[in-house]
Design an enzyme around this catalytic site. Sequence first.
Site, PDB file in Angstrom:
ATOM      1  N   HIS A   1      -7.302  -4.586  10.288  1.00 44.91           N
ATOM      2  CA  HIS A   1      -7.147  -4.767   8.764  1.00 44.91           C
ATOM      3  C   HIS A   1      -6.069  -4.989   8.056  1.00 44.91           C
ATOM      4  O   HIS A   1      -4.878  -5.001   8.693  1.00 44.91           O
ATOM      5  CB  HIS A   1      -6.617  -2.583   7.741  1.00 44.91           C
ATOM      6  CG  HIS A   1      -5.860  -2.079   8.317  1.00 44.91           C
ATOM      7  ND1 HIS A   1      -5.435  -0.755   8.902  1.00 44.91           N
ATOM      8  CD2 HIS A   1      -4.669  -2.566   8.430  1.00 44.91           C
ATOM      9  CE1 HIS A   1      -4.537  -0.003   8.948  1.00 44.91           C
ATOM     10  NE2 HIS A   1      -3.658  -1.282   8.475  1.00 44.91           N
TER      11      HIS A   1
ATOM     12  N   ASP B   1       0.905  -1.546  -0.122  1.00 49.83           N
ATOM     13  CA  ASP B   1      -0.242   0.212  -0.148  1.00 49.83           C
ATOM     14  C   ASP B   1       0.576   1.143   0.135  1.00 49.83           C
ATOM     15  O   ASP B   1       2.034   0.862   0.310  1.00 49.83           O
ATOM     16  CB  ASP B   1      -0.773  -0.396   1.409  1.00 49.83           C
ATOM     17  CG  ASP B   1      -0.378  -0.267   2.492  1.00 49.83           C
ATOM     18  OD1 ASP B   1       0.911  -0.424   2.405  1.00 49.83           O
ATOM     19  OD2 ASP B   1      -0.795  -1.076   3.355  1.00 49.83           O
TER      20      ASP B   1
ATOM     21  N   GLU C   1      -9.552  -1.915   4.629  1.00 54.39           N
ATOM     22  CA  GLU C   1     -10.213  -2.093   6.665  1.00 54.39           C
ATOM     23  C   GLU C   1     -11.662  -2.495   6.021  1.00 54.39           C
ATOM     24  O   GLU C   1     -12.012  -2.942   5.136  1.00 54.39           O
ATOM     25  CB  GLU C   1     -10.508   0.106   6.107  1.00 54.39           C
ATOM     26  CG  GLU C   1      -9.702   0.654   6.016  1.00 54.39           C
ATOM     27  CD  GLU C   1      -8.843   1.290   6.877  1.00 54.39           C
ATOM     28  OE1 GLU C   1      -8.599   0.167   8.291  1.00 54.39           O
ATOM     29  OE2 GLU C   1      -8.282   1.727   7.677  1.00 54.39           O
TER      30      GLU C   1
ATOM     31  N   ASN D   1      -7.050  -2.809  13.363  1.00 53.63           N
ATOM     32  CA  ASN D   1      -8.940  -2.473  13.127  1.00 53.63           C
ATOM     33  C   ASN D   1      -9.058  -3.725  12.636  1.00 53.63           C
ATOM     34  O   ASN D   1      -9.817  -4.554  11.693  1.00 53.63           O
ATOM     35  CB  ASN D   1      -9.666  -1.355  12.544  1.00 53.63           C
ATOM     36  CG  ASN D   1      -8.951  -1.330  11.623  1.00 53.63           C
ATOM     37  OD1 ASN D   1      -7.828  -2.067  10.856  1.00 53.63           O
ATOM     38  ND2 ASN D   1      -9.512  -0.546  11.129  1.00 53.63           N
TER      39      ASN D   1
HETATM   40  C1  GLP Z   1      -0.434  -0.083   8.625  1.00 49.15           C
HETATM   41  C2  GLP Z   1      -0.424  -0.315   7.174  1.00 49.15           C
HETATM   42  C3  GLP Z   1      -0.082  -1.969   7.056  1.00 49.15           C
HETATM   43  C4  GLP Z   1      -0.198  -2.474   8.345  1.00 49.15           C
HETATM   44  C5  GLP Z   1      -0.855  -1.972   9.883  1.00 49.15           C
HETATM   45  C6  GLP Z   1      -0.282  -2.338  11.066  1.00 49.15           C
HETATM   46  O1  GLP Z   1      -1.658   1.270   8.483  1.00 49.15           O
HETATM   47  N1  GLP Z   1      -0.842   0.213   6.570  1.00 49.15           N
HETATM   48  O2  GLP Z   1      -0.038  -2.462   6.138  1.00 49.15           O
HETATM   49  O3  GLP Z   1       0.061  -4.207   8.322  1.00 49.15           O
HETATM   50  O4  GLP Z   1      -0.857  -0.631   9.130  1.00 49.15           O
HETATM   51  O5  GLP Z   1       0.609  -1.697  11.595  1.00 49.15           O
HETATM   52  P1  GLP Z   1       1.482  -1.708  12.512  1.00 49.15           P
HETATM   53  O6  GLP Z   1       2.162  -2.339  12.217  1.00 49.15           O
HETATM   54  O7  GLP Z   1       2.710  -0.263  12.740  1.00 49.15           O
HETATM   55  O8  GLP Z   1       0.665  -2.150  13.278  1.00 49.15           O
END
Ligand code: GLP
Length: 247
Positions: free
Chosen positions: A136, A67, A141, A134
């Site tokens: 995702h 992404d 989302e 959440n």
């Molecule tokens: C982010 C990214 C996701 C990631 C997730 C987890 O927003 N876009 O690809 O896997 O959220 O975030 P974190 O690893 O900082 O907990």
Amino acid sequence: MEVRVTTSVAAFHDEAASFVSERVRQSPSAVLALPTGSSPVGMYRELVRRVRDGVLDLSRTVCFNLDEYLGLGPDHPQSYAQYMQHHLFGHVRVGRHHIPDGLAADPDAEARRYEERIVEAGGFDLAILGLGPNGHIGFNEPGSPPDSRTRVVELSPATRRANSRFFGSVELVPRRAITVGIGTILEAREILLLAIGQGKERVLRAALEGPVTAQVPASFLQRHPRVTVLVTPDLARRAGIGQRVSL
Ligand code: GLP
């Protein structure tokens, strides 16, 4: 799903890097889907170390990021393009790497073009995913359909709040992003989910054991035949998940 609870956080990063290294050794030109966020930072550090030590070669891999924020160019410090330079591509040579263009004049066309590139590459051999608080995966989302492809998405208020820690203020977090779709992810031949971080216990349980529902996008991974979930010991304890269980 195979759920592996690691013995420590350091072992978590190490096992994640070993998992990827093994797959790349078996298939040096593997097509990889790569995550961002806090979860994979230690894994990237370990991968870089292995390449420098001469025990791993990523120079033939084809990398696709999952992404990118819309509105942020590759020079923006919070863009995922910048993140990848900082954590991986700036340190080691990979065959090719792709990331959606956050400044594309026509973001929908950019998303379609990105999906086409993934298809042309033959799909993902290994999709490495983080888990959003959440539920995702990528920026899919809650509410994202299981057959979704790479597309423009609106970020939920919860995600913008969670990611505001990188931006200083929630107002500065972009409202939209391009993400690889759930359908695209589910077509990967193998998936590695990195489960680490605060405030994810309920969503991890829901992803692994709850009903398969668009409300928890990671629950769609239950439909995939070859998923490994790496979990840190503290998150496993808080989520009430046992050692090395196969679900
Ligand atoms: C982010 C990214 C996701 C990631 C997730 C987890 O927003 N876009 O690809 O896997 O959220 O975030 P974190 O690893 O900082 O907990």
